[in-house]
Design a protein around this motif. Structure first.
Motif: not given
Length: 152
Positions: A25, A28-29, A34, A37, A57
């Motif tokens: 997570g 991805k963050f 974001m 993502t 996330v």
């Protein structure tokens, strides 16, 4: 002997799985943000890519933390498993390869199964859920004699 070690085993499982989810997570963050993502989800054909990216996330970071704490385990397990099943559907389809090294669904299926297993395990004596439920049970037991006397 096994009964005494079970809380330790569940703690290890919760912490390791929680760390894996939090790491994914956080990647991805923070790695490209974001927006990247969301673009990645859009490129994979995932519906509502912005909502899906934040849901994913959130599940991985918050759900991973809940696993580590042993709090709201059934909810965390279902949330994380739903994300992994979504990944299996959109990114690692069943009609593709099995092994993850070939882009298959092995890894996400395993994560989903473990999330469900730990989510419904009770978490062991060292989980917030167990400590909270034990306190409720102890309070209920303490109230039983008073309630029995009032009925008499």
């Amino acid at each position: 002997m096994i009964t005494r070690l079970q809380p330790i085993g569940l703690l290890i499982g919760r912490v390791v799985l929680g760390v894996v989810f939090i790491a994914h997570g956080w990647q991805k963050f923070s790695e490209n943000g974001m927006d990247a993502t969301v673009q990645g989800f859009e490129g994979l054909g995932i519906p509502a890519p912005t909502l899906s990216a934040y849901f994913t996330v959130g599940a991985e970071i918050i759900g991973g933390a809940l696993l580590i704490l042993g709090a709201l385990l059934p909810l965390a397990g279902l949330w994380l498993a739903s994300v992994m099943l979504g990944a299996m559907y959109f990114v690692h389809p069943l009609d593709g390869a099995f092994f993850s090294q070939e882009g298959g669904y092995e890894y996400v299926l395993l994560l989903a199964a473990i999330a469900i297993a730990i989510g419904f395990s009770g978490g062991g004596a060292l989980a917030v859920d167990s400590l909270w439920l034990n306190n409720i049970g102890e309070k209920k037991e303490a109230d039983e004699p008073a309630r029995a006397e009032s009925l008499a």
